[in-house]
Design a protein around this motif. Structure first.
Motif, PDB file in Angstrom:
ATOM      1  N   LEU A 199      87.037  18.884   5.625  1.00 58.18           N
ATOM      2  CA  LEU A 199      88.236  18.644   5.301  1.00 58.18           C
ATOM      3  C   LEU A 199      88.772  17.189   5.438  1.00 58.18           C
ATOM      4  O   LEU A 199      89.175  16.438   4.612  1.00 58.18           O
ATOM      5  CB  LEU A 199      89.520  19.587   5.283  1.00 58.18           C
ATOM      6  N   ALA A 200      88.605  16.877   6.909  1.00 62.79           N
ATOM      7  CA  ALA A 200      89.161  15.644   7.360  1.00 62.79           C
ATOM      8  C   ALA A 200      88.038  14.592   7.091  1.00 62.79           C
ATOM      9  O   ALA A 200      88.738  13.408   6.866  1.00 62.79           O
ATOM     10  CB  ALA A 200      89.321  15.822   9.019  1.00 62.79           C
ATOM     11  N   SER A 201      86.809  14.705   6.839  1.00 59.77           N
ATOM     12  CA  SER A 201      85.772  13.565   6.399  1.00 59.77           C
ATOM     13  C   SER A 201      86.192  13.364   5.071  1.00 59.77           C
ATOM     14  O   SER A 201      85.340  12.166   4.660  1.00 59.77           O
ATOM     15  CB  SER A 201      84.482  14.200   6.647  1.00 59.77           C
ATOM     16  N   GLN A 202      87.011  13.770   4.058  1.00 57.98           N
ATOM     17  CA  GLN A 202      87.018  13.534   2.825  1.00 57.98           C
ATOM     18  C   GLN A 202      87.955  12.097   2.468  1.00 57.98           C
ATOM     19  O   GLN A 202      87.658  11.489   1.597  1.00 57.98           O
ATOM     20  CB  GLN A 202      87.782  14.865   2.076  1.00 57.98           C
ATOM     21  N   THR A 203      88.599  11.889   3.548  1.00 59.50           N
ATOM     22  CA  THR A 203      89.490  10.761   3.704  1.00 59.50           C
ATOM     23  C   THR A 203      89.657  10.161   4.657  1.00 59.50           C
ATOM     24  O   THR A 203      89.415  10.886   5.919  1.00 59.50           O
ATOM     25  CB  THR A 203      91.042  11.230   3.204  1.00 59.50           C
ATOM     26  N   GLU A 204      89.851   9.025   4.783  1.00 58.25           N
ATOM     27  CA  GLU A 204      89.923   8.398   5.944  1.00 58.25           C
ATOM     28  C   GLU A 204      91.336   8.619   6.808  1.00 58.25           C
ATOM     29  O   GLU A 204      91.219   8.614   8.171  1.00 58.25           O
ATOM     30  CB  GLU A 204      90.189   6.588   5.741  1.00 58.25           C
ATOM     31  N   GLU A 205      92.281   8.719   6.151  1.00 57.17           N
ATOM     32  CA  GLU A 205      93.550   9.382   6.741  1.00 57.17           C
ATOM     33  C   GLU A 205      93.356  10.608   7.465  1.00 57.17           C
ATOM     34  O   GLU A 205      93.771  10.855   8.678  1.00 57.17           O
ATOM     35  CB  GLU A 205      94.667   9.399   5.935  1.00 57.17           C
ATOM     36  N   GLY A 206      92.889  11.565   6.792  1.00 56.64           N
ATOM     37  CA  GLY A 206      92.507  12.945   7.559  1.00 56.64           C
ATOM     38  C   GLY A 206      91.298  12.641   8.663  1.00 56.64           C
ATOM     39  O   GLY A 206      91.685  13.465   9.731  1.00 56.64           O
ATOM     40  N   THR A 207      90.497  11.811   8.647  1.00 58.80           N
ATOM     41  CA  THR A 207      89.687  11.572   9.824  1.00 58.80           C
ATOM     42  C   THR A 207      90.431  10.992  10.996  1.00 58.80           C
ATOM     43  O   THR A 207      89.859  11.510  12.075  1.00 58.80           O
ATOM     44  CB  THR A 207      88.593  10.661   9.452  1.00 58.80           C
ATOM     45  N   ALA A 208      91.230  10.278  10.683  1.00 58.56           N
ATOM     46  CA  ALA A 208      92.024   9.331  11.757  1.00 58.56           C
ATOM     47  C   ALA A 208      93.004  10.511  12.441  1.00 58.56           C
ATOM     48  O   ALA A 208      93.152  10.686  13.666  1.00 58.56           O
ATOM     49  CB  ALA A 208      93.059   8.396  11.225  1.00 58.56           C
ATOM     50  N   ILE A 209      93.699  11.539  11.428  1.00 62.67           N
ATOM     51  CA  ILE A 209      94.322  12.446  12.231  1.00 62.67           C
ATOM     52  C   ILE A 209      93.868  13.332  12.981  1.00 62.67           C
ATOM     53  O   ILE A 209      94.088  13.739  14.102  1.00 62.67           O
ATOM     54  CB  ILE A 209      95.150  13.392  10.970  1.00 62.67           C
ATOM     55  N   LEU A 210      92.660  13.930  12.590  1.00 63.77           N
ATOM     56  CA  LEU A 210      91.744  14.912  13.452  1.00 63.77           C
ATOM     57  C   LEU A 210      91.193  14.270  14.527  1.00 63.77           C
ATOM     58  O   LEU A 210      91.508  14.907  15.638  1.00 63.77           O
ATOM     59  CB  LEU A 210      90.310  15.220  12.401  1.00 63.77           C
ATOM     60  N   LYS A 211      90.899  12.856  14.833  1.00 65.43           N
ATOM     61  CA  LYS A 211      90.498  12.267  16.031  1.00 65.43           C
ATOM     62  C   LYS A 211      91.818  12.188  16.947  1.00 65.43           C
ATOM     63  O   LYS A 211      91.633  12.409  17.976  1.00 65.43           O
ATOM     64  CB  LYS A 211      89.908  10.865  15.568  1.00 65.43           C
ATOM     65  N   LYS A 212      92.718  11.897  16.328  1.00 69.15           N
ATOM     66  CA  LYS A 212      94.015  11.927  17.264  1.00 69.15           C
ATOM     67  C   LYS A 212      94.419  13.095  18.023  1.00 69.15           C
ATOM     68  O   LYS A 212      94.790  13.140  19.197  1.00 69.15           O
ATOM     69  CB  LYS A 212      95.237  11.276  16.388  1.00 69.15           C
ATOM     70  N   GLU A 213      94.227  14.276  17.188  1.00 68.37           N
ATOM     71  CA  GLU A 213      94.579  15.510  17.751  1.00 68.37           C
ATOM     72  C   GLU A 213      93.516  16.023  18.682  1.00 68.37           C
ATOM     73  O   GLU A 213      93.692  16.419  19.577  1.00 68.37           O
ATOM     74  CB  GLU A 213      94.919  16.474  16.479  1.00 68.37           C
ATOM     75  N   LEU A 214      92.270  15.828  18.273  1.00 62.33           N
ATOM     76  CA  LEU A 214      91.242  16.046  19.259  1.00 62.33           C
ATOM     77  C   LEU A 214      91.165  15.247  20.790  1.00 62.33           C
ATOM     78  O   LEU A 214      90.830  15.822  21.588  1.00 62.33           O
ATOM     79  CB  LEU A 214      89.815  15.844  18.666  1.00 62.33           C
ATOM     80  N   ASN A 215      91.583  14.042  20.730  1.00 64.82           N
ATOM     81  CA  ASN A 215      91.757  13.361  21.901  1.00 64.82           C
ATOM     82  C   ASN A 215      92.761  14.012  22.568  1.00 64.82           C
ATOM     83  O   ASN A 215      92.860  13.794  23.855  1.00 64.82           O
ATOM     84  CB  ASN A 215      91.979  11.869  21.656  1.00 64.82           C
ATOM     85  N   LYS A 216      93.959  14.544  22.118  1.00 64.24           N
ATOM     86  CA  LYS A 216      95.123  15.142  22.856  1.00 64.24           C
ATOM     87  C   LYS A 216      94.554  16.271  23.458  1.00 64.24           C
ATOM     88  O   LYS A 216      94.930  16.950  24.516  1.00 64.24           O
ATOM     89  CB  LYS A 216      96.227  15.214  21.846  1.00 64.24           C
ATOM     90  N   LEU A 217      93.737  16.984  22.834  1.00 65.80           N
ATOM     91  CA  LEU A 217      93.165  18.402  23.122  1.00 65.80           C
ATOM     92  C   LEU A 217      92.302  18.284  24.386  1.00 65.80           C
ATOM     93  O   LEU A 217      92.227  19.285  25.074  1.00 65.80           O
ATOM     94  CB  LEU A 217      92.893  19.163  22.012  1.00 65.80           C
ATOM     95  N   GLU A 218      91.446  17.408  24.513  1.00 66.77           N
ATOM     96  CA  GLU A 218      90.359  17.235  25.389  1.00 66.77           C
ATOM     97  C   GLU A 218      91.029  17.303  26.882  1.00 66.77           C
ATOM     98  O   GLU A 218      90.375  18.204  27.631  1.00 66.77           O
ATOM     99  CB  GLU A 218      89.688  15.968  25.069  1.00 66.77           C
ATOM    100  N   PRO A 219      91.922  16.558  27.432  1.00 64.77           N
ATOM    101  CA  PRO A 219      92.592  16.833  28.717  1.00 64.77           C
ATOM    102  C   PRO A 219      92.942  17.849  28.918  1.00 64.77           C
ATOM    103  O   PRO A 219      92.857  18.703  30.135  1.00 64.77           O
ATOM    104  CB  PRO A 219      93.359  15.539  28.959  1.00 64.77           C
TER     105      PRO A 219
END
Length: 407
Positions: A199-219
């Motif tokens: 779902l996130a890969s369909q749009t650039e905005e969705g891809t950016a949102i998913l990356k941002k949230e994953l970076n928060k979850l990693e630590p």
């Protein structure tokens, strides 16, 4: 699975140590096959091939691959059915159908109860009651009634893709191995992650949102993992499952290891007290070096008691009587199958060849031919043979010439 167990394992003489790994292997293959079929059913789209496209498409979204193939067979058979009569009653309609290709087939009666919320269909062939899938007569009525979907009353959940959605494990959570739980959690997260990533890969905005949230979850997840490692001293709650036996060393090996460790703690002066050179003549014990070619005391002989016993066991009664007559019958009663070369070397070292004495533990024993005769019980000396009257015999003459030459 049952055929494999019956033909490959139970029919042959398989040991228990070989049976258990084979059972585990067959269970793993069965689970992999089920997972593969589930994945194919949930992630594949069927090509519509029948005339009832709406019903076929609805069936493809409901049933698994294997059941869907059976549904398509029943839908194809609708083309060879003939509806001979339709009776309209107050609360239902009755369809009487027969086969176009098979005249001997009996007519089937299909009743359609037209309810607004949940229509219900019943066929006299009772295929649905026996197999759990709608028959061709039911699909024929759906075609006449212009249905776009299969009624819920004809959908048996056990044949659908959602059959495992409400299945709960019979093994308590406390008894589930940690490795199995980790694998199950990883598979669940992988499935959800693939859907979110798509779902996130369909749009650039969705891809950016998913990356941002994953970076928060990693630590955050890394901190949770470190806390779990700090509590690793907690024992595994799965205590009643069958596991590999605990490896225990034998007592002899433990004793040898303890003796070796103790020997390594000795200084050279303490080790010298236990060397062979410090032992007295009477306290020395026979030892044999592992390298027999370098051991001067090793006795190499070609005498094999086992071969001798094998030959004696094949003697006939006449041969045994001849040996007994010569006075060597006691040799036929030997039961020793090996020669203790270390003991023989020890006795040879203790033997005084000049005086025919053997020294053992500070005592001497006289050895002579009479003692040997008393112990082994064989004749001492020999018997004179007279050749004076047999010189004309050719066989006797050979022996006579041989002994005369030796003299």
């Amino acid at each position: 699975m049952n055929r494999y167990m019956k033909d490959k394992l139970l029919s042959s003489r398989v040991r228990l140590i070989e049976l258990v790994p084979q059972l585990d292997k067959s269970n793993i293959c069965l689970r992999n096959k089920v997972v593969k079929e589930d994945f194919r059913s949930n992630n594949s789209t069927h090509v519509l091939s029948t005339g009832l496209r709406k019903l076929e498409k609805h069936a493809s979204t409901l049933y698994t691959d294997n059941v869907f193939q059976l549904i398509c067979v029943e839908i194809d058979r609708v083309g060879e059915l003939i509806t001979s009569e339709i009776m309209h009653l107050n609360s239902c309609r009755v369809y009487i159908t027969s086969s176009y290709n098979n005249d001997e087939e009996n007519e089937c009666t299909t009743t359609y109860y037209h309810r607004s919320s949940d229509p219900r269909l019943v066929c006299s062939c009772q295929l649905f009651e026996h197999e759990g899938i709608p028959c061709s007569h039911l699909f024929n009525v759906m075609k006449h009634e212009r249905m776009r979907e299969i009624p819920r009353s004809l959908i048996l959940k056990r044949w659908t893709k959602e059959a495992k959605s409400e299945v709960q494990s019979t093994v308590p959570k406390d008894n589930t191995p940690s490795e199995t739980l980790r694998s199950a959690r990883h598979g669940d997260l992988t499935y959800l992650g693939s859907k979110i990533s798509y779902l996130a890969s369909q749009t650039e905005e969705g891809t950016a949102i998913l990356k941002k949230e994953l970076n928060k979850l990693e630590p955050i997840l890394a901190e949770v993992l470190n806390q779990q490692k700090d509590m690793s001293d907690i024992s595994d709650p799965c205590n009643n499952l069958l596991r590999d036996p605990v490896k225990v060393r034998s007592k002899g090996r433990q004793f040898k290891k303890a003796a070796a460790l103790k020997w390594n703690t000795f200084d050279p002066s303490q080790k010298a007290q236990y060397s062979v050179s410090t032992l007295t003549h009477s306290d020395s014990i026979p030892t044999v070096s592992k390298d027999k070619s370098k051991d001067s005391r090793f006795m190499a002989t070609r005498c094999s008691p086992k071969i001798f016993l094998d030959i004696v066991s094949k003697f006939s009664k006449d041969q045994i009587a001849a040996v007994n007559e010569m006075g060597f019958g006691t040799l036929l009663q030997l039961s020793c199958t090996r020669i203790r070369h270390d003991l023989c070397s020890f006795l040879v070292d203790k033997f005084d060849t000049e005086n025919c004495l053997i020294w053992l533990h500070g005592k001497t024993m006289k050895l002579c031919s009479s003692e040997f005769q008393h112990i082994i019980d064989i004749p001492e000396g020999g018997t004179n043979i007279d050749f004076s009257d047999s010189n004309d015999n050719s066989d006797t003459k050979v022996f006579w010439d041989f002994f005369c030459w030796r003299r």
